[in-house]
Design a protein around this motif. Structure first.
Motif, PDB file in Angstrom:
ATOM      1  N   LYS A 125       0.658  -1.233   0.060  1.00 44.55           N
ATOM      2  CA  LYS A 125      -0.028  -0.074  -0.021  1.00 44.55           C
ATOM      3  C   LYS A 125       0.893   1.310  -0.005  1.00 44.55           C
ATOM      4  O   LYS A 125       0.613   2.213  -0.751  1.00 44.55           O
ATOM      5  N   PHE A 126       1.915   1.433   0.959  1.00 42.28           N
ATOM      6  CA  PHE A 126       2.819   2.322   0.917  1.00 42.28           C
ATOM      7  C   PHE A 126       3.500   2.604  -0.389  1.00 42.28           C
ATOM      8  O   PHE A 126       3.922   3.592  -0.860  1.00 42.28           O
ATOM      9  N   ALA A 127       4.241   1.380  -0.929  1.00 42.81           N
ATOM     10  CA  ALA A 127       4.929   1.421  -2.042  1.00 42.81           C
ATOM     11  C   ALA A 127       4.110   2.070  -3.281  1.00 42.81           C
ATOM     12  O   ALA A 127       4.721   2.645  -4.049  1.00 42.81           O
ATOM     13  N   LYS A 128       3.050   1.591  -3.369  1.00 36.56           N
ATOM     14  CA  LYS A 128       1.996   2.398  -4.548  1.00 36.56           C
ATOM     15  C   LYS A 128       1.974   3.593  -4.333  1.00 36.56           C
ATOM     16  O   LYS A 128       1.691   4.507  -5.475  1.00 36.56           O
ATOM     17  N   LYS A 129       1.543   4.175  -2.972  1.00 37.99           N
ATOM     18  CA  LYS A 129       1.482   5.521  -3.025  1.00 37.99           C
ATOM     19  C   LYS A 129       2.819   6.207  -3.316  1.00 37.99           C
ATOM     20  O   LYS A 129       2.586   7.431  -3.703  1.00 37.99           O
ATOM     21  N   LEU A 130       3.894   5.885  -2.758  1.00 33.77           N
ATOM     22  CA  LEU A 130       4.976   6.390  -3.213  1.00 33.77           C
ATOM     23  C   LEU A 130       5.295   6.462  -4.576  1.00 33.77           C
ATOM     24  O   LEU A 130       5.730   7.567  -5.002  1.00 33.77           O
ATOM     25  N   TYR A 131       5.019   5.310  -5.237  1.00 36.89           N
ATOM     26  CA  TYR A 131       5.190   5.288  -6.498  1.00 36.89           C
ATOM     27  C   TYR A 131       4.287   6.551  -7.306  1.00 36.89           C
ATOM     28  O   TYR A 131       4.772   7.135  -8.273  1.00 36.89           O
ATOM     29  N   HIS A 132       3.074   6.395  -6.986  1.00 38.46           N
ATOM     30  CA  HIS A 132       2.170   7.409  -7.632  1.00 38.46           C
ATOM     31  C   HIS A 132       2.590   8.846  -7.436  1.00 38.46           C
ATOM     32  O   HIS A 132       2.437   9.711  -8.129  1.00 38.46           O
ATOM     33  N   TYR A 133       3.113   9.230  -6.294  1.00 40.83           N
ATOM     34  CA  TYR A 133       3.469  10.682  -5.899  1.00 40.83           C
ATOM     35  C   TYR A 133       4.927  11.019  -6.154  1.00 40.83           C
ATOM     36  O   TYR A 133       5.373  12.199  -5.887  1.00 40.83           O
ATOM     37  N   GLN A 134       6.078  10.166  -6.389  1.00 42.60           N
ATOM     38  CA  GLN A 134       7.334  10.273  -6.777  1.00 42.60           C
ATOM     39  C   GLN A 134       7.630  11.318  -7.686  1.00 42.60           C
ATOM     40  O   GLN A 134       8.547  11.664  -7.816  1.00 42.60           O
ATOM     41  N   GLU A 135       6.901  11.862  -8.724  1.00 41.15           N
ATOM     42  CA  GLU A 135       6.900  12.710  -9.404  1.00 41.15           C
ATOM     43  C   GLU A 135       6.921  14.026  -9.039  1.00 41.15           C
ATOM     44  O   GLU A 135       6.999  15.133  -9.839  1.00 41.15           O
ATOM     45  N   TYR A 136       6.383  14.451  -8.007  1.00 37.59           N
ATOM     46  CA  TYR A 136       6.105  15.583  -7.394  1.00 37.59           C
ATOM     47  C   TYR A 136       7.419  15.750  -6.436  1.00 37.59           C
ATOM     48  O   TYR A 136       7.489  15.113  -5.324  1.00 37.59           O
ATOM     49  N   GLN A 137       7.953  16.829  -6.447  1.00 36.24           N
ATOM     50  CA  GLN A 137       9.255  17.128  -5.828  1.00 36.24           C
ATOM     51  C   GLN A 137       8.968  17.405  -4.281  1.00 36.24           C
ATOM     52  O   GLN A 137       9.595  17.083  -3.444  1.00 36.24           O
ATOM     53  N   SER A 138       7.898  18.045  -3.893  1.00 40.16           N
ATOM     54  CA  SER A 138       7.615  18.078  -2.664  1.00 40.16           C
ATOM     55  C   SER A 138       7.171  16.844  -1.768  1.00 40.16           C
ATOM     56  O   SER A 138       7.647  16.414  -0.717  1.00 40.16           O
ATOM     57  N   ALA A 139       6.620  16.007  -2.701  1.00 43.20           N
ATOM     58  CA  ALA A 139       6.185  14.742  -2.177  1.00 43.20           C
ATOM     59  C   ALA A 139       7.543  13.966  -1.736  1.00 43.20           C
ATOM     60  O   ALA A 139       7.574  13.122  -0.892  1.00 43.20           O
ATOM     61  N   GLN A 140       8.306  13.970  -2.609  1.00 41.00           N
ATOM     62  CA  GLN A 140       9.570  13.333  -2.520  1.00 41.00           C
ATOM     63  C   GLN A 140      10.341  13.818  -1.151  1.00 41.00           C
ATOM     64  O   GLN A 140      10.789  12.878  -0.462  1.00 41.00           O
ATOM     65  N   ARG A 141      10.216  14.917  -0.903  1.00 42.58           N
ATOM     66  CA  ARG A 141      10.923  15.534   0.392  1.00 42.58           C
ATOM     67  C   ARG A 141      10.208  15.058   1.633  1.00 42.58           C
ATOM     68  O   ARG A 141      10.632  14.644   2.711  1.00 42.58           O
ATOM     69  N   ILE A 142       8.770  14.992   1.469  1.00 40.07           N
ATOM     70  CA  ILE A 142       7.934  14.576   2.528  1.00 40.07           C
ATOM     71  C   ILE A 142       8.278  13.147   2.755  1.00 40.07           C
ATOM     72  O   ILE A 142       8.727  12.603   3.879  1.00 40.07           O
ATOM     73  N   PHE A 143       8.591  12.289   1.686  1.00 31.96           N
ATOM     74  CA  PHE A 143       8.867  10.827   1.958  1.00 31.96           C
ATOM     75  C   PHE A 143      10.199  10.677   2.400  1.00 31.96           C
ATOM     76  O   PHE A 143      10.354   9.640   3.359  1.00 31.96           O
ATOM     77  N   VAL A 144      11.010  11.686   2.077  1.00 32.51           N
ATOM     78  CA  VAL A 144      12.423  11.277   2.751  1.00 32.51           C
ATOM     79  C   VAL A 144      12.575  11.813   4.143  1.00 32.51           C
ATOM     80  O   VAL A 144      13.222  10.959   4.737  1.00 32.51           O
ATOM     81  N   LEU A 145      11.725  12.770   4.566  1.00 32.61           N
ATOM     82  CA  LEU A 145      11.665  13.121   5.812  1.00 32.61           C
ATOM     83  C   LEU A 145      11.161  11.965   6.695  1.00 32.61           C
ATOM     84  O   LEU A 145      11.602  11.781   7.760  1.00 32.61           O
ATOM     85  N   LEU A 146       9.889  11.419   6.339  1.00 30.13           N
ATOM     86  CA  LEU A 146       9.307  10.500   7.046  1.00 30.13           C
ATOM     87  C   LEU A 146      10.092   9.029   6.932  1.00 30.13           C
ATOM     88  O   LEU A 146       9.992   8.580   8.121  1.00 30.13           O
ATOM     89  N   LEU A 147      10.700   8.680   6.078  1.00 28.43           N
ATOM     90  CA  LEU A 147      11.332   7.336   6.064  1.00 28.43           C
ATOM     91  C   LEU A 147      12.676   7.445   6.989  1.00 28.43           C
ATOM     92  O   LEU A 147      12.980   6.533   7.723  1.00 28.43           O
ATOM     93  N   ALA A 148      13.180   8.668   6.745  1.00 28.36           N
ATOM     94  CA  ALA A 148      14.415   8.973   7.877  1.00 28.36           C
ATOM     95  C   ALA A 148      14.075   9.037   9.145  1.00 28.36           C
ATOM     96  O   ALA A 148      14.718   8.284   9.873  1.00 28.36           O
TER      97      ALA A 148
END
Length: 190
Positions: free
Chosen positions: A94-117
């Protein structure tokens, strides 16, 4: 119709009549947190379909698998039951699908990096010591919720209150733990 104001032979159509110094305090500029700003930016990017083609270096580092044994084998080695492993696979997907869906948005990438870290560090600081003490993975479910899932969800509830794009929920936060486990950024056994 405007009311005329006069003071000692001073007339004005509108505005202030001041005898000496007039002090006007500019409204304070409210600082917002980094993550709140990212969620606001994401809302704009998503609304404008402002996509990028390149994935940032930090997110790419989390997407690379460090070994090939996979989530199932890692959790199996840690003593998890089949039901536990199946659930972990589902929430990870479920998470991987959401990550894949939003990975083309720069801010989403930064949000995911912060949360994963943050999840990775919380796991190492709060859960790994319990595992090293011999606590069973199944017994750790409350600790995982209290030390990782709930604090991250509370952070998102507070800082991403205006989120109208990602809507990350506790199950997806749990999925991030298993996403990191499957890519060997989190280890369940010493």
């Amino acid at each position: 119709m405007t009311k005329k104001i006069s003071q000692k032979n001073i007339e004005t159509e509108s505005g202030d009549v001041v005898g000496r110094d007039k002090i006007v305090n500019a409204p304070k500029q409210v600082k917002i947190s980094h993550i709140r700003r990212l969620f606001r930016d994401l809302s704009t990017e998503y609304g404008n379909e402002d996509k990028i083609k390149q994935i940032c270096f930090e997110l790419t580092a989390y997407q690379i698998e460090k070994d090939v044994i996979g989530l199932e084998a890692k959790l199996n080695d840690a003593g998890c039951t089949n039901n536990y492993i199946e659930n972990a696979e589902v929430v990870k997907q479920k998470f991987a699908k959401k990550l894949y869906h939003y990975q083309e948005y720069q801010s989403a990438q930064r949000i995911f990096v912060l949360l994963l870290a943050q999840i990775s560090e919380l796991f190492r600081a709060k859960i790994l010591p319990l595992l090293n003490e011999g606590k069973d993975v199944i017994e750790l479910q409350n600790d995982i919720y209290e030390e990782i899932i709930n604090p991250i969800y509370e952070l998102l509830s507070k800082e991403a209150s205006e989120d109208n794009v990602l809507y990350l929920n506790p199950e997806e936060i749990k999925g991030m733990i298993y996403y990191l486990t499957g890519r060997c950024h989190i280890k369940w056994i010493a």
